[in-house]
Write a protein that holds these residues in place. Structure first.
Motif, PDB file in Angstrom:
ATOM      1  N   ASP A  84     -16.968  61.278   9.857  1.00 40.67           N
ATOM      2  CA  ASP A  84     -16.176  60.902   8.694  1.00 40.67           C
ATOM      3  C   ASP A  84     -15.459  59.605   8.997  1.00 40.67           C
ATOM      4  OD1 ASP A  84     -16.887  63.252   7.282  1.00 40.67           O
ATOM      5  OD2 ASP A  84     -15.352  64.378   8.384  1.00 40.67           O
ATOM      6  N   VAL A  85     -15.714  58.582   8.184  1.00 40.59           N
ATOM      7  CA  VAL A  85     -15.109  57.271   8.406  1.00 40.59           C
ATOM      8  C   VAL A  85     -14.413  56.807   7.138  1.00 40.59           C
ATOM      9  CG1 VAL A  85     -16.803  56.609  10.148  1.00 40.59           C
ATOM     10  CG2 VAL A  85     -17.229  56.047   7.756  1.00 40.59           C
ATOM     11  N   GLU A  86     -13.467  55.884   7.324  1.00 42.37           N
ATOM     12  CA  GLU A  86     -12.752  55.281   6.198  1.00 42.37           C
ATOM     13  C   GLU A  86     -13.288  53.869   6.028  1.00 42.37           C
ATOM     14  OE1 GLU A  86     -10.232  55.519   3.022  1.00 42.37           O
ATOM     15  OE2 GLU A  86     -10.611  57.091   4.499  1.00 42.37           O
ATOM     16  N   SER A  87     -14.107  53.673   4.993  1.00 43.64           N
ATOM     17  CA  SER A  87     -14.714  52.381   4.723  1.00 43.64           C
ATOM     18  C   SER A  87     -13.745  51.497   3.960  1.00 43.64           C
ATOM     19  CB  SER A  87     -15.999  52.575   3.915  1.00 43.64           C
ATOM     20  OG  SER A  87     -16.436  51.354   3.355  1.00 43.64           O
ATOM     21  N   SER A  88     -13.810  50.185   4.227  1.00 43.26           N
ATOM     22  CA  SER A  88     -12.895  49.254   3.573  1.00 43.26           C
ATOM     23  C   SER A  88     -13.169  49.126   2.086  1.00 43.26           C
ATOM     24  CB  SER A  88     -12.984  47.881   4.242  1.00 43.26           C
ATOM     25  OG  SER A  88     -14.296  47.361   4.127  1.00 43.26           O
ATOM     26  N   VAL A  89     -14.386  49.408   1.635  1.00 46.34           N
ATOM     27  CA  VAL A  89     -14.744  49.266   0.226  1.00 46.34           C
ATOM     28  C   VAL A  89     -14.983  50.611  -0.448  1.00 46.34           C
ATOM     29  CG1 VAL A  89     -16.461  48.351  -1.401  1.00 46.34           C
ATOM     30  CG2 VAL A  89     -15.691  46.958   0.529  1.00 46.34           C
ATOM     31  N   PHE A  90     -15.694  51.509   0.224  1.00 43.72           N
ATOM     32  CA  PHE A  90     -16.124  52.757  -0.394  1.00 43.72           C
ATOM     33  C   PHE A  90     -15.195  53.932  -0.112  1.00 43.72           C
ATOM     34  CE2 PHE A  90     -19.960  50.225   0.456  1.00 43.72           C
ATOM     35  CZ  PHE A  90     -20.355  49.998  -0.853  1.00 43.72           C
ATOM     36  N   GLY A  91     -14.127  53.690   0.646  1.00 41.07           N
ATOM     37  CA  GLY A  91     -13.191  54.767   0.931  1.00 41.07           C
ATOM     38  C   GLY A  91     -13.739  55.746   1.947  1.00 41.07           C
ATOM     39  N   ALA A  92     -13.366  57.016   1.798  1.00 47.68           N
ATOM     40  CA  ALA A  92     -13.802  58.047   2.745  1.00 47.68           C
ATOM     41  C   ALA A  92     -15.296  58.309   2.581  1.00 47.68           C
ATOM     42  CB  ALA A  92     -13.013  59.322   2.525  1.00 47.68           C
ATOM     43  N   VAL A  93     -16.017  58.244   3.689  1.00 53.86           N
ATOM     44  CA  VAL A  93     -17.466  58.454   3.683  1.00 53.86           C
ATOM     45  C   VAL A  93     -17.819  59.437   4.791  1.00 53.86           C
ATOM     46  CG1 VAL A  93     -19.744  57.398   3.982  1.00 53.86           C
ATOM     47  CG2 VAL A  93     -17.924  56.136   2.802  1.00 53.86           C
ATOM     48  N   SER A  94     -18.626  60.449   4.469  1.00 53.27           N
ATOM     49  CA  SER A  94     -19.171  61.352   5.485  1.00 53.27           C
ATOM     50  C   SER A  94     -20.617  60.941   5.717  1.00 53.27           C
ATOM     51  CB  SER A  94     -19.092  62.806   5.013  1.00 53.27           C
ATOM     52  OG  SER A  94     -19.564  63.669   6.030  1.00 53.27           O
ATOM     53  N   LEU A  95     -20.899  60.455   6.917  1.00 51.75           N
ATOM     54  CA  LEU A  95     -22.199  59.865   7.221  1.00 51.75           C
ATOM     55  C   LEU A  95     -22.968  60.748   8.189  1.00 51.75           C
ATOM     56  CD1 LEU A  95     -24.001  57.312   6.821  1.00 51.75           C
ATOM     57  CD2 LEU A  95     -22.862  56.348   8.826  1.00 51.75           C
ATOM     58  N   ASN A  96     -24.190  61.094   7.823  1.00 54.54           N
ATOM     59  CA  ASN A  96     -25.039  61.870   8.714  1.00 54.54           C
ATOM     60  C   ASN A  96     -25.440  61.003   9.906  1.00 54.54           C
ATOM     61  OD1 ASN A  96     -27.702  63.050   9.784  1.00 54.54           O
ATOM     62  ND2 ASN A  96     -26.982  64.642   8.385  1.00 54.54           N
ATOM     63  N   LEU A  97     -25.260  61.526  11.115  1.00 53.78           N
ATOM     64  CA  LEU A  97     -25.513  60.736  12.324  1.00 53.78           C
ATOM     65  C   LEU A  97     -26.974  60.330  12.469  1.00 53.78           C
ATOM     66  CD1 LEU A  97     -23.187  62.591  14.831  1.00 53.78           C
ATOM     67  CD2 LEU A  97     -23.023  60.204  14.162  1.00 53.78           C
ATOM     68  N   SER A  98     -27.888  61.088  11.852  1.00 57.17           N
ATOM     69  CA  SER A  98     -29.308  60.729  11.941  1.00 57.17           C
ATOM     70  C   SER A  98     -29.607  59.424  11.212  1.00 57.17           C
ATOM     71  CB  SER A  98     -30.173  61.850  11.376  1.00 57.17           C
ATOM     72  OG  SER A  98     -29.945  62.016   9.983  1.00 57.17           O
ATOM     73  N   ARG A  99     -28.682  58.986  10.349  1.00 60.48           N
ATOM     74  CA  ARG A  99     -28.870  57.740   9.601  1.00 60.48           C
ATOM     75  C   ARG A  99     -28.341  56.530  10.351  1.00 60.48           C
ATOM     76  NH1 ARG A  99     -26.055  58.014   4.167  1.00 60.48           N
ATOM     77  NH2 ARG A  99     -27.217  56.052   3.905  1.00 60.48           N
ATOM     78  N   VAL A 100     -27.524  56.751  11.386  1.00 60.13           N
ATOM     79  CA  VAL A 100     -26.873  55.627  12.088  1.00 60.13           C
ATOM     80  C   VAL A 100     -27.884  54.904  12.964  1.00 60.13           C
ATOM     81  CG1 VAL A 100     -25.117  54.968  13.765  1.00 60.13           C
ATOM     82  CG2 VAL A 100     -24.608  56.730  12.053  1.00 60.13           C
ATOM     83  N   ARG A 101     -28.081  53.624  12.656  1.00 58.13           N
ATOM     84  CA  ARG A 101     -28.969  52.791  13.478  1.00 58.13           C
ATOM     85  C   ARG A 101     -28.184  52.050  14.552  1.00 58.13           C
ATOM     86  NH1 ARG A 101     -30.942  47.748  14.352  1.00 58.13           N
ATOM     87  NH2 ARG A 101     -33.181  47.637  14.825  1.00 58.13           N
ATOM     88  N   SER A 102     -27.066  51.438  14.156  1.00 58.67           N
ATOM     89  CA  SER A 102     -26.297  50.653  15.118  1.00 58.67           C
ATOM     90  C   SER A 102     -24.830  50.636  14.729  1.00 58.67           C
ATOM     91  CB  SER A 102     -26.821  49.216  15.200  1.00 58.67           C
ATOM     92  OG  SER A 102     -26.646  48.550  13.958  1.00 58.67           O
ATOM     93  N   ILE A 103     -23.981  50.370  15.727  1.00 58.22           N
ATOM     94  CA  ILE A 103     -22.550  50.181  15.514  1.00 58.22           C
ATOM     95  C   ILE A 103     -22.131  48.983  16.346  1.00 58.22           C
ATOM     96  CG2 ILE A 103     -20.247  51.186  15.688  1.00 58.22           C
ATOM     97  CD1 ILE A 103     -21.503  53.950  15.608  1.00 58.22           C
ATOM     98  N   LEU A 104     -21.417  48.062  15.713  1.00 55.95           N
ATOM     99  CA  LEU A 104     -20.919  46.865  16.395  1.00 55.95           C
ATOM    100  C   LEU A 104     -19.406  46.829  16.231  1.00 55.95           C
ATOM    101  CD1 LEU A 104     -22.015  44.279  17.850  1.00 55.95           C
ATOM    102  CD2 LEU A 104     -21.819  43.125  15.630  1.00 55.95           C
ATOM    103  N   THR A 105     -18.697  46.459  17.290  1.00 57.89           N
ATOM    104  CA  THR A 105     -17.238  46.376  17.227  1.00 57.89           C
ATOM    105  C   THR A 105     -16.774  44.966  17.585  1.00 57.89           C
ATOM    106  OG1 THR A 105     -16.705  46.874  19.543  1.00 57.89           O
ATOM    107  CG2 THR A 105     -17.220  48.765  18.092  1.00 57.89           C
ATOM    108  N   PRO A 106     -15.521  44.627  17.304  1.00 55.49           N
ATOM    109  CA  PRO A 106     -14.998  43.306  17.688  1.00 55.49           C
ATOM    110  C   PRO A 106     -15.061  43.044  19.182  1.00 55.49           C
ATOM    111  CG  PRO A 106     -13.549  44.335  16.077  1.00 55.49           C
ATOM    112  CD  PRO A 106     -14.546  45.379  16.494  1.00 55.49           C
ATOM    113  N   ASN A 107     -15.187  44.096  19.991  1.00 51.01           N
ATOM    114  CA  ASN A 107     -15.288  43.904  21.444  1.00 51.01           C
ATOM    115  C   ASN A 107     -16.503  43.058  21.808  1.00 51.01           C
ATOM    116  OD1 ASN A 107     -12.998  45.441  22.102  1.00 51.01           O
ATOM    117  ND2 ASN A 107     -14.155  47.345  22.000  1.00 51.01           N
TER     118      ASN A 107
END
Length: 290
Positions: A84-107
């Motif tokens: 469950d993430v808080e998107s800057s545009v779409f608000g609260a979103v529950s995302l299935n992990l099987s859909r996640v391709r990549s995650i990038l952070t400011p680091n």
């Protein structure tokens, strides 16, 4: 749905998640993005603050390659179904992990400014360019070298490198035990087998078990010097500039006997001491430690 890249690295951005369908979500810092993955050695829990990037494993249908801020790189398999993430545009979103391709952070933008690893943690390099960073919990290890057993504290091992193509199965050793080249902080070097199946390592809140067969190289953090030992090193560095040659030579030999433990003090003095004779001899000691 896709959020524009112009929103990507605003001050409140914690991460950008991209799905296999090409959708992109910008996660706000207020949301505590926490992920749990399974590795071959144990569970890995991490947040957006810990993460540099995460992406699919090339040529593999499942699994993600994760790089963390402390320098760890490993393959993980997501545990759980949704985040469950808080998107800057779409608000609260529950995302299935099987859909996640990549995650990038400011680091990722600050990678050159992030320390490669903590100076208090051990680094293990494994197969497939994987690296583990954590704290060894083993109190002692037994090294079999030239037929003799030596009990050693893991923190006394500076570096341990696997000798490829060499293994043994003899009494008291695990099956097909790998041979390692072992360097200690006092400058000693030996080849030997370890009389154990795996190292235990604290990674975050978890205890991992890393089999010796998975280890290519192990590097320990530089131990802290006792105040009297550091004072002794500084006193010897001062003697490198003594008027008589015998005193200078004796101090040079004794500094070399300290081994790698003296390196941080030597490097510090090398950059600040104005005496060319002192810096020349410090260079000589440092060269002997390479």
């Amino acid at each position: 749905a896709k959020e524009g890249s112009e929103a990507a690295w605003q001050n409140n951005t914690a991460a950008i998640i991209e799905t296999y369908e090409g959708e992109r979500l910008v996660v706000q810092k207020e949301n505590s993005l926490e992920l749990t993955g399974v590795t071959p050695w144990g569970m890995l829990r991490f947040t957006a603050e810990d993460l540099v990037w995460l992406g699919p494993v090339e040529g593999e249908p499942v699994g993600h390659f994760v790089e963390l801020k402390n320098g760890a790189n490993t393959i993980v398999y997501f545990a759980g179904d949704n985040i469950d993430v808080e998107s800057s545009v779409f608000g609260a979103v529950s995302l299935n992990l099987s859909r996640v391709r990549s995650i990038l952070t400011p680091n990722a933008n600050q990678k050159g400014q992030i320390p490669a690893s903590s100076n208090t943690e051990t680094r293990i390099r494994g197969r497939g360019n994987q690296e583990i960073v954590g704290l060894l919990t083993d109190s002692t290890v037994k090294i079999i070298s030239e037929g003799q057993g030596i009990d050693m504290k893991p923190e006394n091992i500076r570096r341990m490198t696997r000798v490829e193509g060499k293994s043994a199965t003899v009494g008291g050793l695990p099956l097909d035990s790998p041979l390692f080249r072992i360097e200690t902080w006092d400058g000693s070097v030996a080849s030997g087998y370890l009389q154990l199946d795996y190292f235990s390592m604290r990674v975050g809140r978890e205890i991992w078990q890393v089999p010796l067969s998975d280890i290519v190289e192990l590097e320990s953090p530089v131990p802290s010097l006792a105040p009297d030992a550091e004072d002794g090193i500084i006193r010897l560095i001062t003697q490198l500039g003594a008027e008589d040659w015998i005193t200078r030579e004796k101090a040079t030999r004794e500094l070399g006997a300290f081994g790698y433990l003296a390196r941080p003090v030597l490097e510090r003095e090398r950059n600040t001491n104005p005496d060319p004779e002192v810096t020349r001899r410090i260079d000589r000691v440092l060269t002997g430690l390479q």
